[in-house]
Design a protein around this motif. Structure first.
Motif, PDB file in Angstrom:
ATOM      1  N   MET A 101      49.974  28.724 -56.402  1.00  0.00           N
ATOM      2  CA  MET A 101      51.228  28.007 -56.344  1.00  0.00           C
ATOM      3  C   MET A 101      51.076  26.740 -57.169  1.00  0.00           C
ATOM      4  SD  MET A 101      52.856  26.424 -52.884  1.00  0.00           S
ATOM      5  CE  MET A 101      51.246  26.055 -52.249  1.00  0.00           C
ATOM      6  N   LEU A 155      52.270  37.069 -51.618  1.00  0.00           N
ATOM      7  CA  LEU A 155      51.739  37.453 -52.928  1.00  0.00           C
ATOM      8  C   LEU A 155      52.385  36.602 -54.021  1.00  0.00           C
ATOM      9  CD1 LEU A 155      49.897  39.382 -54.482  1.00  0.00           C
ATOM     10  CD2 LEU A 155      51.824  40.962 -54.615  1.00  0.00           C
ATOM     11  N   TRP A 156      53.708  36.437 -53.950  1.00  0.00           N
ATOM     12  CA  TRP A 156      54.409  35.611 -54.930  1.00  0.00           C
ATOM     13  C   TRP A 156      53.944  34.162 -54.852  1.00  0.00           C
ATOM     14  CZ3 TRP A 156      57.043  36.057 -59.204  1.00  0.00           C
ATOM     15  CH2 TRP A 156      57.774  34.969 -59.667  1.00  0.00           C
ATOM     16  N   SER A 211      61.298  32.558 -55.103  1.00  0.00           N
ATOM     17  CA  SER A 211      60.945  31.783 -53.908  1.00  0.00           C
ATOM     18  C   SER A 211      62.174  31.495 -53.054  1.00  0.00           C
ATOM     19  CB  SER A 211      60.266  30.465 -54.299  1.00  0.00           C
ATOM     20  OG  SER A 211      59.030  30.717 -54.923  1.00  0.00           O
ATOM     21  N   THR A 269      51.153  32.888 -53.844  1.00  0.00           N
ATOM     22  CA  THR A 269      49.781  32.650 -54.291  1.00  0.00           C
ATOM     23  C   THR A 269      49.538  33.037 -55.750  1.00  0.00           C
ATOM     24  OG1 THR A 269      49.084  34.811 -53.442  1.00  0.00           O
ATOM     25  CG2 THR A 269      48.820  32.901 -51.979  1.00  0.00           C
ATOM     26  N   SER A 270      50.522  33.711 -56.378  1.00  0.00           N
ATOM     27  CA  SER A 270      50.263  34.140 -57.748  1.00  0.00           C
ATOM     28  C   SER A 270      51.245  33.572 -58.777  1.00  0.00           C
ATOM     29  CB  SER A 270      50.287  35.669 -57.831  1.00  0.00           C
ATOM     30  OG  SER A 270      51.580  36.158 -57.537  1.00  0.00           O
ATOM     31  N   SER A 271      52.516  33.509 -58.451  1.00  0.00           N
ATOM     32  CA  SER A 271      53.504  33.206 -59.478  1.00  0.00           C
ATOM     33  C   SER A 271      54.483  32.088 -59.149  1.00  0.00           C
ATOM     34  CB  SER A 271      54.319  34.459 -59.789  1.00  0.00           C
ATOM     35  OG  SER A 271      53.469  35.505 -60.196  1.00  0.00           O
TER      36      SER A 271
END
Length: 181
Positions: free
Chosen positions: A1, A66-67, A14, A69-71
């Protein structure tokens, strides 16, 4: 993030995950609270729908993590000092309580088993163990009630930012409007 102080709002994914999660949590809680208002013959279908919506929320929660922590790109916090610590603690607790509520819901179904809309039979590993079923259900209800209470506090904090501090924090979690050319 990633934190981006130049960005005025959260990214679209988000925002979508936030509001979808909020709507599902509220729907699931309201369904559980209104069981006694329904005619007996509708309750099995309502609980099947509750279980299905809970399963969808599990998928949304996993995709959201997942979003995140990644994007995900988030704007910097509008808070500092003690308010910043309270913000971080509240967000962490919201994620933890949601995870606990979902896990307890899964365990609840796994213990009792369930006939889902007459289409799918979920076998229970201890359907006759009433004390175990009551205990797990009680913990699931408690986690859901505490989660909803904390979410209400979260909403009140957003309203405080919007109407008292007027710092634009709430606007950052709304979908951007397209301007006409």
């Amino acid at each position: 993030m990633l934190h981006n102080p130049d960005q005025a709002r959260y990214d679209t994914a988000s925002i979508a995950f936030h509001w979808l999660t909020a709507m599902l949590v509220l729907l699931l809680w309201l369904m559980a609270q209104s069981e006694a208002l329904l005619p007996r013959e509708w309750r099995h279908g309502m609980w099947s729908f509750h279980i299905t919506a809970g399963a969808i929320l599990v998928l949304v929660y996993c995709a959201r993590l997942l979003w995140l922590t990644s994007s995900a790109i988030r704007p910097a916090s509008v808070n500092d000092g003690a308010l910043r610590l309270a913000e971080q603690a509240a967000h962490g607790l919201l994620y933890a309580l949601l995870a606990a509520t979902l896990v307890l819901g899964i365990v609840n179904v796994a213990v009792r088993g369930w006939d889902l809309f007459g289409l799918l039979q979920i076998p229970g590993f201890a359907p006759e163990d009433r004390p175990l079923r009551r205990s797990i259900n009680g913990w699931h209800e408690l986690a859901a009630n505490v989660l909803l209470s904390l979410a209400a506090g979260h909403a009140l904090a957003a309203l405080y930012h919007q109407f008292v501090r007027r710092d634009g924090a709430l606007k950052r979690m709304w979908f951007a409007r397209r301007r006409a050319p």
